[in-house]
Scaffold this motif. Sequence first.
Motif, mmCIF file in Angstrom:
data_model
loop_
_atom_site.group_PDB
_atom_site.id
_atom_site.type_symbol
_atom_site.label_atom_id
_atom_site.label_comp_id
_atom_site.label_asym_id
_atom_site.label_seq_id
_atom_site.Cartn_x
_atom_site.Cartn_y
_atom_site.Cartn_z
ATOM 1 N N VAL A 201 31.666 46.625 43.679
ATOM 2 C CA VAL A 201 31.867 47.186 42.344
ATOM 3 C C VAL A 201 32.762 46.239 41.557
ATOM 4 O O VAL A 201 33.878 45.915 42.002
ATOM 5 C CB VAL A 201 32.497 48.592 42.421
ATOM 6 N N GLU A 202 32.263 45.774 40.418
ATOM 7 C CA GLU A 202 33.022 44.870 39.562
ATOM 8 C C GLU A 202 33.421 45.599 38.283
ATOM 9 O O GLU A 202 32.545 45.993 37.494
ATOM 10 C CB GLU A 202 32.209 43.621 39.227
ATOM 11 N N LEU A 203 34.722 45.759 38.082
ATOM 12 C CA LEU A 203 35.239 46.385 36.871
ATOM 13 C C LEU A 203 35.588 45.271 35.902
ATOM 14 O O LEU A 203 36.584 44.555 36.072
ATOM 15 C CB LEU A 203 36.466 47.231 37.200
ATOM 16 N N LEU A 204 34.754 45.089 34.884
ATOM 17 C CA LEU A 204 34.892 43.952 33.982
ATOM 18 C C LEU A 204 35.991 44.192 32.959
ATOM 19 O O LEU A 204 36.147 45.306 32.445
ATOM 20 C CB LEU A 204 33.564 43.689 33.261
ATOM 21 N N ASP A 205 36.725 43.115 32.659
ATOM 22 C CA ASP A 205 37.743 43.134 31.611
ATOM 23 C C ASP A 205 38.671 44.337 31.767
ATOM 24 O O ASP A 205 39.038 44.992 30.790
ATOM 25 C CB ASP A 205 37.069 43.158 30.230
ATOM 26 N N ALA A 206 39.034 44.609 33.003
ATOM 27 C CA ALA A 206 39.800 45.833 33.275
ATOM 28 C C ALA A 206 41.304 45.593 33.330
ATOM 29 O O ALA A 206 42.078 46.539 33.293
ATOM 30 C CB ALA A 206 39.336 46.438 34.602
ATOM 31 N N GLY A 207 41.722 44.353 33.443
ATOM 32 C CA GLY A 207 43.144 44.097 33.652
ATOM 33 C C GLY A 207 43.480 44.165 35.127
ATOM 34 O O GLY A 207 42.692 44.638 35.952
ATOM 35 N N PHE B 266 41.384 40.401 42.506
ATOM 36 C CA PHE B 266 41.262 40.196 41.062
ATOM 37 C C PHE B 266 40.749 38.782 40.846
ATOM 38 O O PHE B 266 41.404 37.806 41.238
ATOM 39 C CB PHE B 266 42.603 40.389 40.362
ATOM 40 N N ASP B 267 39.563 38.662 40.249
ATOM 41 C CA ASP B 267 38.911 37.372 40.027
ATOM 42 C C ASP B 267 39.335 36.837 38.667
ATOM 43 O O ASP B 267 38.930 37.361 37.625
ATOM 44 C CB ASP B 267 37.392 37.549 40.086
ATOM 45 N N THR B 268 40.162 35.799 38.661
ATOM 46 C CA THR B 268 40.654 35.284 37.388
ATOM 47 C C THR B 268 39.599 34.496 36.629
ATOM 48 O O THR B 268 39.733 34.287 35.424
ATOM 49 C CB THR B 268 41.877 34.386 37.620
ATOM 50 N N ALA B 269 38.526 34.033 37.312
ATOM 51 C CA ALA B 269 37.463 33.311 36.605
ATOM 52 C C ALA B 269 36.647 34.243 35.723
ATOM 53 O O ALA B 269 36.073 33.818 34.720
ATOM 54 C CB ALA B 269 36.550 32.605 37.601
ATOM 55 N N SER B 270 36.552 35.516 36.090
ATOM 56 C CA SER B 270 35.797 36.489 35.289
ATOM 57 C C SER B 270 36.667 37.653 34.841
ATOM 58 O O SER B 270 36.177 38.568 34.183
ATOM 59 C CB SER B 270 34.600 37.020 36.081
ATOM 60 N N LEU B 271 37.961 37.630 35.179
ATOM 61 C CA LEU B 271 38.901 38.689 34.818
ATOM 62 C C LEU B 271 38.370 40.068 35.186
ATOM 63 O O LEU B 271 38.356 41.000 34.382
ATOM 64 C CB LEU B 271 39.240 38.630 33.322
ATOM 65 N N CYS B 272 37.871 40.190 36.396
ATOM 66 C CA CYS B 272 37.353 41.488 36.829
ATOM 67 C C CYS B 272 37.989 41.870 38.152
ATOM 68 O O CYS B 272 38.406 41.011 38.943
ATOM 69 C CB CYS B 272 35.831 41.470 36.952
ATOM 70 N N ILE B 273 38.061 43.175 38.371
ATOM 71 C CA ILE B 273 38.474 43.715 39.664
ATOM 72 C C ILE B 273 37.211 43.799 40.515
ATOM 73 O O ILE B 273 36.226 44.431 40.115
ATOM 74 C CB ILE B 273 39.095 45.111 39.508
ATOM 75 N N GLU C 236 53.894 42.879 45.256
ATOM 76 C CA GLU C 236 54.619 43.733 44.323
ATOM 77 C C GLU C 236 54.758 43.092 42.944
ATOM 78 O O GLU C 236 54.711 43.769 41.933
ATOM 79 C CB GLU C 236 55.999 44.071 44.890
ATOM 80 N N GLY C 237 54.928 41.770 42.898
ATOM 81 C CA GLY C 237 55.127 41.121 41.610
ATOM 82 C C GLY C 237 53.863 40.513 41.029
ATOM 83 O O GLY C 237 53.933 39.764 40.038
ATOM 84 N N ARG C 238 52.681 40.815 41.622
ATOM 85 C CA ARG C 238 51.437 40.177 41.182
ATOM 86 C C ARG C 238 51.150 40.447 39.716
ATOM 87 O O ARG C 238 50.831 39.523 38.945
ATOM 88 C CB ARG C 238 50.272 40.649 42.053
ATOM 89 N N ALA C 239 51.236 41.686 39.288
ATOM 90 C CA ALA C 239 50.892 42.036 37.911
ATOM 91 C C ALA C 239 51.826 41.357 36.916
ATOM 92 O O ALA C 239 51.395 40.876 35.864
ATOM 93 C CB ALA C 239 50.933 43.550 37.731
#
Length: 866
Positions: free
Chosen positions: A708-714, A739-746, A823-826
Amino acid sequence: MEATTDHRPGAGAAAHPEAVIERAEVRFTVLTPRLIRLEWSASTVFRDSRTQIVVHRALEVPRFRIVEDEHALEIDTGALRLRYEKGSGRFTEANLAIRIRRGDADLAWKPGDIQKANLGGTYRTLDRYDGDTWQDGSKLPIEEGLIARDGWHVVDDTEGFGIDDEGWVLERPAGERQDLYFFGYGHDYRGALADFAAIAGPQPIPPRFVFGYWWSRYWNYTDEELRTLGARFEKERIPLDVLVLDMDWHTTPGLSLRPGHEHKDVFGEQSGWTGYTFNRSLFPDPEAFMRWAHGQHLRVTLNLHPASGVLPHEEQYDAMAKALSWDTSTRAAIPFEGTSQPYMRALFDTVLHPLEKVGVDFWWLDWQQWPESKAHPGLSNTWWLNHAFFTEMQRDGDRRGLIYHRWGGLGNHRYPIGFSGDSVISWDSLAFQPHFTAMASNVLYGYWSHDIGGHTFHKHIPRPERHLEPELYARWMQLGVFSPVLRTHSAKEASLHKEPWHFGPPYGDAIFAAIRLRYQLAPYIYGAARHAYDTGLSIVRPMYYHWPEHEEAYEHPAQYMFGNDILVAPVTAPVGEDGAASFPVWLPPGLWYSRDGAESFEGGQMIERHYTLEEIPIFVRPGSVVPLYPEGLRNLASVPDALILQVFPGDEGATELYDDDGESQGYQRGDFARTSVRSRRGDRAQRVHIDAMRGHYQGRPSSRSYIVELLDAGIPESVEVNGVPLPYSEPPAPQTWLFDTASLCIRVDLGSVSLDEPQDIVARFTPEHTMPIGLLHRMRRAGIAVDYLKQVWGDISALPDDVDLAGQAARVLAYAVEEGDDEGRAERFMAAVLAFEARFEGLPASVDATPIDESFKRAFANLLGR
């Protein structure tokens, strides 16, 4: 309501008696609230059998009211009110009128009214058309469609031939008569098409492999050449499903004998096109070749031009002659007549079925000769051959019917798929085909297959100057992705190559990407094919189906809906000096997202963006759930056990995944399965719920791997499945998220789960970690713009460091996500995002301060979207 089909011959052809109002020489049948059949017969004899157009009238009887006196008959369905002057004979403007009730204003119709704004249907072929213009300057004579802005349409079936219970042609009824079907629908175009599908039959679902990539070229391929070609597809890891052999597969004695000794068909024409015997100089062992092709999971179709009959050189000539008691002593050709049941039965049994046993999967009919049957004047040979070949295939076990031929007229939607013929290679042809394809849905002809890249060059182009522009072909392949069928084809010219590896970067890259995207979209496309069967709405359809009251939906016919959730506006113009094409798009009202969810757009307006060769204007409804196959699929012979669900931003969304066995007619009998997927998004959480699969079919799996890919979700604080928190991990570990930073999706990997159990995925957020809107779009544009500068400017040492850092934003963000503790990822991610945004904002000024040429600066700004 889902389409159903009764397989008993002739079943349902007659309407229920409760729907019929018969008075002397007229008969009215209320088929739906918006559809009434009007019949007048001087002999008072009416037709209840199937016809070319109408095959099913036993619909559920709608509620209606009859008001009648000795002078007039009135029928009121709520949507329509019909009035007929009794005993007044043939329907005319003086004795019949129908009023169509609409919310804003009623419409009126009477016989003889001229439709002013028909929205068009389709045409038999695009042979030699440059766009919509033929070589003599005339325009393509598009036939009428079933819908019009007038709000009504009449289908005249008076002259239609009948079809008997064995599926064979019946003569038209004798005597003076009228047989009309009145559709009154206002601007409810989807309702009108659903009503037509109810009486004319649904669009069948083609076998699943049809939606893969087809390789076709008019070329006298040898067995060895095709094996080499297949090996190259394998080496390049390009998926392929269908291998098309044009007419050179068979012997053509009319072309090989010396002048004066050619075979002639029964009409005196040289028989250079018709053939049924493999050319052994090209295919020394046809059975061995077919075994190889099927071993590669390829389906094979052969070209047929049956007009010259069966000639005496054919291997099956004697068997055909024996079946027909034909005198073989003269060695004369057995003449063709498609409506002769004995001839066609013998052709199938003695000539074609033996070839199918060798390995032919379906036939490419290429009728180019006289338009009408000689035995039944007025009956289109194209229409009849489509019917005869398709229904014959369906009789052979439980296979789905499939042919590949031209449009023959109303009713031919029951026999997919269409071959649009030899269009001219030009940007004009590319620009016209989206409109042509979408418009065909107005007659339910939802499966046009075009020669991707065009077939032949304009006759005015000298042969030494004939070459296929790589950019034109790449854009045409992108259109092919979002077409009913993706099939490349071309004329027999040695220089005309369309093999994907023939094109270097960037064109080859765009072509490869298009083919891969087509295969990823296969589950979405196949689900749309089921939707077309159920509703009459083709995969490719005009925008005015959904926005009929908006003038712009009619003014931009090259844009279309691809299924229910995706809007496509294929780029049909070359790029400029900056490597991008400026292309305007009208977005319908509401919010829309780019295909990767990177950018949102407020609809109800025109937007104009610059699209690089790799980019296609594709827009998706908010909340949509688009099913995809993972990359790397080689064919559609079997479906993978993994499915990606791309969930687009939006408050709510839903879809239904569709599955069946992909090749039998069982889907018409209820042998299929559906899985509902729903999404809901708020400020602090996004939830995706996958229901248990409903339904059964042969080969139904018990489990499936979902990603499941949640697009542009943060970036979320946590992700859980069925209430259990998942760990953060790189693939391929199942039951994890990242979290895929190339597509900014979860990306949530559920692993293999039971299809009989629901799955509930929840991503939880902290509001202060919400990503800026359009971040991914800016990241990608920065990369494109910086890469452009490196390509066109020799000295980049004067560029500020922030320019190069902005060009690799995804990598910088990835380091922020991967380093340190969970813990500090976000917080690390958001700090890196804010740094990129500052760099992006300063890019134009940074580049302006350099000595780069002014034209490069302008191109850079365009690529940034400034």
